[in-house]
Design a protein around this motif. Structure first.
Motif, mmCIF file in Angstrom:
data_model
loop_
_atom_site.group_PDB
_atom_site.id
_atom_site.type_symbol
_atom_site.label_atom_id
_atom_site.label_comp_id
_atom_site.label_asym_id
_atom_site.label_seq_id
_atom_site.Cartn_x
_atom_site.Cartn_y
_atom_site.Cartn_z
ATOM 1 N N SER A 1 0.850 -1.185 0.000
ATOM 2 C CA SER A 1 0.000 0.000 0.000
ATOM 3 C C SER A 1 0.889 1.240 0.000
ATOM 4 O O SER A 1 1.801 1.357 0.822
ATOM 5 C CB SER A 1 -0.907 0.016 1.235
ATOM 6 N N TRP B 1 0.346 6.738 -11.896
ATOM 7 C CA TRP B 1 -0.741 6.083 -11.146
ATOM 8 C C TRP B 1 -1.141 4.772 -11.829
ATOM 9 O O TRP B 1 -1.251 3.729 -11.182
ATOM 10 C CB TRP B 1 -1.942 7.031 -11.050
ATOM 11 N N GLU C 1 -0.757 1.108 -10.130
ATOM 12 C CA GLU C 1 -1.981 0.423 -9.720
ATOM 13 C C GLU C 1 -2.317 -0.732 -10.647
ATOM 14 O O GLU C 1 -2.545 -1.869 -10.199
ATOM 15 C CB GLU C 1 -3.146 1.419 -9.674
ATOM 16 N N ASP D 1 -1.694 -1.036 -4.060
ATOM 17 C CA ASP D 1 -2.897 -0.385 -3.529
ATOM 18 C C ASP D 1 -2.624 1.111 -3.371
ATOM 19 O O ASP D 1 -1.764 1.519 -2.584
ATOM 20 C CB ASP D 1 -3.261 -1.016 -2.190
ATOM 21 N N LEU D 2 -3.375 1.939 -4.090
ATOM 22 C CA LEU D 2 -3.217 3.388 -4.022
ATOM 23 C C LEU D 2 -4.412 4.065 -3.342
ATOM 24 O O LEU D 2 -4.624 5.259 -3.528
ATOM 25 C CB LEU D 2 -3.032 3.970 -5.431
#
Length: 385
Positions: free
Chosen positions: A76, A91, A95, A101-102
């Motif tokens: 995470s 991003w 991801e 996990d963003l």
């Protein structure tokens, strides 16, 4: 994420229904890394240099997050992303591409992504970075202490701007912090109180004081992983091994990286010490190798391996990473590790005693692996492979 990576979960035997969903939590700045490769020498002032290769990938804290995810840990990441194309790309790559996990991350309207241009040549790299510290989300607590320099990517070893969030980190088996003199991040203490083992590295002390008491979050750490020069300066010793033993009086696990000589670690609880030599490889680009080492050591610690096995595994993953270009791009997965282990045992020149150091891999790896070397996808913004 490499699509050919076997689905190895190094913590499978230890997982229980009430365990946290997150294995490792970390936070920090994400950079867009643009990597030029195939340079014969350093650029010369007043001239134009042409590189034979180029790639781009998420960098900064993304190097370590990617390394953890590729080793099968549920990772995470809390980070700020610009609302520009660079931020969207980073991003999506983290991801969708790496399975990170963003949910603790956020996009900052009107803020441009930090960028690092890295030029790799002769086994070294030169980097130029630009960026501004991201504003914290509304209601997030501020860091205490001094402010880190702006724009330095985590992979350089220098202090980097750390977003002043999260308000409350998720429950996790482990958390990774980057310490800086005079700075305290409230989330580190919270993570430790919630049961996470905190692993910490540190950058160069620009103040020149080299005072362990100026690292308040060290009190919450399970493991501290400085390099040899940092360790000796902080402990006022002239030997990396002596420095490791001195640090083990302050933290349960002290790990000192020795560059080409490997690593040395001391378990302060038991007094057990371990030394593992480095694997000799042809280094193409050292970007992110320290991050990969930490990821490998965290993996072995969470899996409860013997200390020497953790060091060996961390050194192996770091060695594999420097044979590829880029930071997060170079982080090895289990397919690369399995292929290396399969190949190295067929080399007649290998010392059987040295190979025995990695025999623990037999219980982790699939019986078959793709041939070495493996080819990686090299993501580049705006182009299709």
């Amino acid at each position: 994420m490499s699509t050919d990576t076997p689905g190895i979960d190094p913590l499978q035997a230890l997982r229980a229904p009430r365990d946290p969903a997150c294995d490792v939590f970390l936070t920090g700045p994400v950079f867009l890394d643009i990597i030029f490769t195939g340079l014969d020498s350093a650029p010369v002032r007043g001239t134009e240099s042409w590189a034979r290769g180029m790639g781009s990938s998420p960098g900064g804290v993304a190097n370590m997050a990617t390394a953890l995810a590729r080793l099968g840990l549920r990772t995470s990441l809390a980070a700020a992303f610009g609302d520009d194309h660079y931020g969207e790309y980073c991003w999506d790559a983290l991801e969708q591409g790496e399975g990170i996990d963003l949910s603790m991350s956020h996009t900052v309207p009107g803020w441009h992504s930090p960028v690092t241009v890295s030029m790799a040549y002769e086994g070294e790299r030169t980097m130029v970075s630009h960026g501004h510290e991201a504003p914290a989300p509304a209601g997030a607590p501020a860091s205490t202490g001094t402010t880190a320099p702006t724009g330095a990517p985590a992979s350089t070893g220098a202090a980097a701007p750390v977003p002043a969030f999260p308000r409350c980190p998720p429950r996790a088996r482990a958390a990774i912090a980057s310490l800086a003199p005079g700075r305290s991040e409230p989330w580190v203490a919270t993570a430790a109180r919630n049961g996470a083992m905190v692993f910490a590295d540190v950058g160069w002390d620009e103040t020149g004081r080299w005072d362990l008491d100026a690292l308040p979050d060290l009190a919450h750490c399970e493991a501290f992983l400085p390099n040899a020069e940092e360790a000796m300066r902080y402990t006022r010793t002239d030997c990396p091994r002596a420095a490791a033993h001195a640090l083990a009086e302050r933290v349960p696990l002290a790990v000192v990286t020795l560059g080409a000589e490997g690593a040395y670690a001391v378990d302060g609880r038991t007094g057990v010490a371990a030394a593992v030599p480095a694997i000799e490889v042809e280094a193409l680009d050292p970007t992110g190798a320290g991050d990969v080492f930490v990821a490998g050591f965290v993996t072995g610690t969470l899996a409860d391996w013997p200390l020497a096995d953790r060091l060996a595994f961390a050194g192996l993953t770091a060695a594999l990473s420097v044979q590829e270009f880029g930071g997060s791009l170079s982080a090895p997965g289990w397919a690369e590790i399995a292929a290396w282990w399969q190949l190295i045992r067929t080399c007649a020149s290998q010392d059987p005693a040295a190979l025995e150091r990695y025999a623990f891999l037999d219980d982790l790896l699939p019986t078959t692996a793709r041939a070495w070397p493996l080819r990686r996808a090299v993501p580049t913004i705006g182009f299709r492979q």
